[in-house]
Design a protein around this motif. Structure first.
Motif, short mmCIF file in Angstrom:
data_model
loop_
_atom_site.label_atom_id
_atom_site.label_comp_id
_atom_site.label_asym_id
_atom_site.label_seq_id
_atom_site.Cartn_x
_atom_site.Cartn_y
_atom_site.Cartn_z
N PHE A 175 -13.48 67.40 47.41
CA PHE A 175 -13.82 66.02 47.10
C PHE A 175 -13.52 65.15 48.31
N VAL A 176 -14.02 63.92 48.29
CA VAL A 176 -13.79 62.96 49.36
C VAL A 176 -13.16 61.71 48.76
N LEU A 177 -12.00 61.33 49.27
CA LEU A 177 -11.39 60.05 48.92
C LEU A 177 -11.84 59.07 49.98
N PHE A 178 -12.74 58.19 49.63
CA PHE A 178 -13.41 57.33 50.61
C PHE A 178 -12.69 55.99 50.72
N TRP A 179 -11.85 55.86 51.75
CA TRP A 179 -11.05 54.64 51.91
C TRP A 179 -11.64 53.77 53.01
N GLU A 197 -22.45 61.98 49.56
CA GLU A 197 -22.91 62.22 48.20
C GLU A 197 -24.19 63.06 48.19
N SER A 198 -25.04 62.87 49.21
CA SER A 198 -26.28 63.64 49.28
C SER A 198 -26.01 65.12 49.54
N LEU A 199 -24.80 65.44 50.00
CA LEU A 199 -24.39 66.83 50.21
C LEU A 199 -23.74 67.41 48.96
N SER A 200 -23.83 66.66 47.86
CA SER A 200 -23.25 67.06 46.57
C SER A 200 -21.73 67.09 46.59
N LEU A 201 -21.13 66.29 47.46
CA LEU A 201 -19.69 66.15 47.48
C LEU A 201 -19.27 65.03 46.52
N PRO A 202 -18.28 65.26 45.66
CA PRO A 202 -17.76 64.17 44.83
C PRO A 202 -17.05 63.15 45.72
N VAL A 203 -17.45 61.90 45.62
CA VAL A 203 -16.88 60.83 46.46
C VAL A 203 -16.24 59.79 45.56
N TYR A 204 -14.99 59.46 45.85
CA TYR A 204 -14.20 58.48 45.09
C TYR A 204 -13.73 57.36 46.02
N ASN A 205 -14.08 56.11 45.78
CA ASN A 205 -15.07 55.61 44.85
C ASN A 205 -16.48 55.93 45.36
N SER A 206 -17.46 55.80 44.49
CA SER A 206 -18.83 56.11 44.88
C SER A 206 -19.36 55.07 45.86
N ALA A 207 -20.38 55.49 46.60
CA ALA A 207 -21.00 54.58 47.57
C ALA A 207 -21.53 53.32 46.89
N ASN A 243 -11.48 44.65 44.08
CA ASN A 243 -11.38 45.33 45.37
C ASN A 243 -11.40 46.83 45.18
N SER A 244 -12.43 47.49 45.74
CA SER A 244 -12.55 48.93 45.57
C SER A 244 -11.52 49.70 46.37
N ASN A 245 -11.05 49.14 47.46
CA ASN A 245 -10.06 49.80 48.33
C ASN A 245 -8.83 48.91 48.44
N ALA A 246 -8.27 48.57 47.31
CA ALA A 246 -7.14 47.64 47.31
C ALA A 246 -5.90 48.27 47.96
N HIS A 247 -5.33 47.55 48.91
CA HIS A 247 -4.09 48.02 49.53
C HIS A 247 -2.96 47.96 48.50
N PHE A 248 -2.06 48.92 48.55
CA PHE A 248 -1.05 49.00 47.50
C PHE A 248 0.39 48.94 47.99
N LYS A 249 0.60 48.61 49.26
CA LYS A 249 1.98 48.50 49.75
C LYS A 249 2.72 47.38 49.04
N ASN A 250 2.08 46.21 48.96
CA ASN A 250 2.76 45.07 48.35
C ASN A 250 3.10 45.33 46.88
#
Length: 297
Positions: free
Chosen positions: A63-67, A78-88, A266-273
């Motif tokens: 799978f791909v974690l897309f940050w 995704e066109s290579l049939s790889l699961p991508v999180y979050n989706s494009a 926010n799809s790529n929300a930073h989580f340090k705070n």
């Protein structure tokens, strides 16, 4: 299990490196070898078989974690049939505030009254501002102006009168923007809810005592723990489902009765705070969710 963490080649500050390492370390707890790949490293070559596709055969990421927000790369993976999180598609909608509000409106999720500015072309610009008069008539002053693309509370402006509005629009130029009702009851305060799957895993209350109407920590805001109400939880989860996300940071405002109004997602929300504030490691939650979802494929 092997996977890729896709990041942006050109966002290489300590803040981003630290976030990447949190995700990598979280993955180790679930026996996932998460390899960091930048969007420049995974160069899409549509005319040969020597690019990502060949690498995929060698490394076989499950799978791909897309940050990142490089939606062209995400779409190709995704066109290579790889699961991508979050989706494009989900990333693309969240990255554009106008598209976000259109999607939320379709699901009748409450948000400030919002008017989308008409598109123009960079070589033409706005040849007249007749549409601005209609915006002012609908929303009145003060109102909030937001560029459609922006993060960390940047590219968001509170305008109090017509000259301020025109000055703001001149600075924005031909970039896409929208205008919104100003929620006075939520001045300098909001809440951030981190949602993973169908659960709110962490929440913090953000506030500012600097006079800035925005509560973002990156703009000098402060934070404290917060116990969300059932309606706030329901609203945040509804946003994630409406936008097709697996995980996200949802920012909610307060109306005059303290009920939630969606500010943005926010799809790529930073989580340090939020980890500093609550002690919850959102990276762990994200990896655990993906591993569980992968096991069901």
């Amino acid at each position: 299990m092997k996977a890729w963490l896709v990041t942006n080649e050109f966002l290489n500050s300590q803040k981003y490196s630290e976030l990447n390492m949190w995700l990598v370390n979280a993955a180790k707890k679930y026996d996932v070898e998460l390899l960091v790949k930048t969007n420049a490293e995974l160069l899409v070559d549509l005319t040969s078989g020597n690019g990502i596709e060949a690498k995929r055969e060698k490394e076989q990421p499950q799978f791909v974690l897309f940050w990142d927000k490089d939606i062209r790369l995400a779409s190709y993976l995704e066109s290579l049939s790889l699961p991508v999180y979050n989706s494009a598609k989900a990333i693309e909608i969240c990255d554009n505030k106008a598209m976000t509000h259109i999607a939320l409106n379709q699901k009748h999720i409450r948000m400030p009254q919002t008017i989308l500015a008409p598109m123009t072309y960079p070589n033409i610009g706005y040849t007249n501002y007749d549409f601005v008069d209609k915006m002012v008539e609908q929303l009145r002053f003060p109102m909030v102006v937001k560029e459609c693309f922006g993060s960390f509370g940047q590219q968001v402006y509170l305008v109090h009168n017509y000259p301020d509005l025109l000055d703001c629009l001149n600075r924005i130029g031909t970039k896409p923007f929208l205008v919104q009702e100003y929620i006075k009851s939520s001045f300098a305060r909001d809440i951030r809810l981190n949602v993973v799957g169908d659960q709110v895993v962490a929440t913090m209350y953000r506030y500012s005592d600097t006079g800035d109407f925005r509560a973002n920590i990156s703009n000098g805001g402060k934070m404290r723990r917060y116990e969300p109400t059932p309606i706030q939880i329901e609203t945040a989860i509804a946003c994630v489902k409406a936008l097709g996300l697996d995980f996200a940071g949802v920012d909610l405002l307060f109306d005059e009765n303290e009920e939630p109004i969606v500010c943005e997602v926010n799809s790529n929300a930073h989580f340090k705070n939020i980890q500093d504030c609550t002690g919850v490691n959102v990276a762990d939650q994200i990896i655990q969710y993906i591993v569980k979802k992968q096991s069901c494929l």
